[in-house]
Design a protein around this motif. Sequence first.
Motif, short mmCIF file in Angstrom:
data_model
loop_
_atom_site.label_atom_id
_atom_site.label_comp_id
_atom_site.label_asym_id
_atom_site.label_seq_id
_atom_site.Cartn_x
_atom_site.Cartn_y
_atom_site.Cartn_z
N GLY A 1 40.04 -20.07 32.72
CA GLY A 1 40.45 -21.46 32.87
C GLY A 1 39.31 -22.45 32.99
O GLY A 1 39.54 -23.64 33.15
N ARG A 2 38.09 -21.98 32.94
CA ARG A 2 36.93 -22.87 33.02
C ARG A 2 36.17 -22.84 31.70
O ARG A 2 36.36 -21.97 30.89
CB ARG A 2 35.96 -22.40 34.11
CG ARG A 2 36.40 -22.74 35.47
CD ARG A 2 35.23 -22.56 36.41
NE ARG A 2 35.74 -22.19 37.71
CZ ARG A 2 35.21 -21.31 38.50
NH1 ARG A 2 34.13 -20.66 38.15
NH2 ARG A 2 35.75 -21.04 39.66
N GLU A 3 35.28 -23.77 31.58
CA GLU A 3 34.40 -23.83 30.41
C GLU A 3 32.95 -23.92 30.86
O GLU A 3 32.10 -24.29 30.06
CB GLU A 3 34.75 -25.04 29.53
CG GLU A 3 36.14 -24.98 28.94
CD GLU A 3 36.30 -23.87 27.91
OE1 GLU A 3 35.36 -23.62 27.14
OE2 GLU A 3 37.37 -23.24 27.90
N TRP A 4 32.67 -23.62 32.14
CA TRP A 4 31.33 -23.78 32.67
C TRP A 4 31.12 -22.85 33.86
O TRP A 4 32.07 -22.34 34.44
CB TRP A 4 31.09 -25.22 33.09
CG TRP A 4 32.25 -25.86 33.78
CD1 TRP A 4 33.24 -26.57 33.20
CD2 TRP A 4 32.56 -25.82 35.18
NE1 TRP A 4 34.14 -26.99 34.15
CE2 TRP A 4 33.75 -26.54 35.38
CE3 TRP A 4 31.96 -25.26 36.28
CZ2 TRP A 4 34.34 -26.71 36.61
CZ3 TRP A 4 32.55 -25.43 37.53
CH2 TRP A 4 33.72 -26.15 37.67
N MET B 1 25.87 -26.17 22.29
CA MET B 1 26.59 -26.04 21.03
C MET B 1 26.24 -24.73 20.35
O MET B 1 25.10 -24.29 20.38
CB MET B 1 26.25 -27.21 20.10
CG MET B 1 27.11 -27.24 18.85
SD MET B 1 26.79 -28.68 17.84
CE MET B 1 27.61 -29.91 18.82
N SER B 2 27.20 -24.09 19.76
CA SER B 2 27.16 -22.79 19.06
C SER B 2 27.13 -21.62 20.04
O SER B 2 26.98 -20.48 19.62
CB SER B 2 26.02 -22.71 18.04
OG SER B 2 24.78 -22.51 18.67
N TYR B 3 27.30 -21.88 21.34
CA TYR B 3 27.48 -20.84 22.34
C TYR B 3 28.79 -21.10 23.05
O TYR B 3 29.31 -22.21 23.02
CB TYR B 3 26.33 -20.85 23.36
CG TYR B 3 25.02 -20.41 22.77
CD1 TYR B 3 24.66 -19.06 22.74
CD2 TYR B 3 24.14 -21.34 22.23
CE1 TYR B 3 23.46 -18.66 22.19
CE2 TYR B 3 22.94 -20.95 21.68
CZ TYR B 3 22.60 -19.60 21.67
OH TYR B 3 21.42 -19.21 21.13
N GLU B 4 29.35 -20.08 23.69
CA GLU B 4 30.60 -20.26 24.39
C GLU B 4 30.61 -19.54 25.73
O GLU B 4 29.90 -18.56 25.92
CB GLU B 4 31.77 -19.80 23.54
CG GLU B 4 31.78 -18.31 23.24
CD GLU B 4 32.91 -17.90 22.31
OE1 GLU B 4 33.64 -18.76 21.80
OE2 GLU B 4 33.05 -16.69 22.09
N TYR B 5 31.43 -20.05 26.63
CA TYR B 5 31.64 -19.44 27.94
C TYR B 5 32.37 -18.11 27.70
O TYR B 5 33.38 -18.08 27.00
CB TYR B 5 32.49 -20.40 28.78
CG TYR B 5 32.76 -19.97 30.19
CD1 TYR B 5 31.78 -20.00 31.15
CD2 TYR B 5 34.03 -19.56 30.56
CE1 TYR B 5 32.03 -19.64 32.46
CE2 TYR B 5 34.30 -19.20 31.87
CZ TYR B 5 33.29 -19.23 32.81
OH TYR B 5 33.56 -18.87 34.10
#
Length: 75
Positions: A32-35, A23-27
């Motif tokens: 198209g991915r989140e990881w 949480m509070s970080y992002e890819y």
Amino acid sequence: MSDCTPLEGYKFQLGAYKCTCKMSYEYPWKDGREWYLGSFIEKEYTKKMAGIFNIYDGLKCRVSRAPAMLPSLFR
């Protein structure tokens, strides 16, 4: 900055995990991915150890640019 979990259907295999940003970080990439896929992380680390061009050090979650949640004054 990330939490890693095993992928379903894969027992104890190298690279059979994914890392999602906390949480509070992002890819950081729009692909198209989140990881991050574990096998990709391990491949880049192997390149780094061999002295080959790699992006291992760039595989980091960045601080989220979303505005902070402010309490509503108009309730």
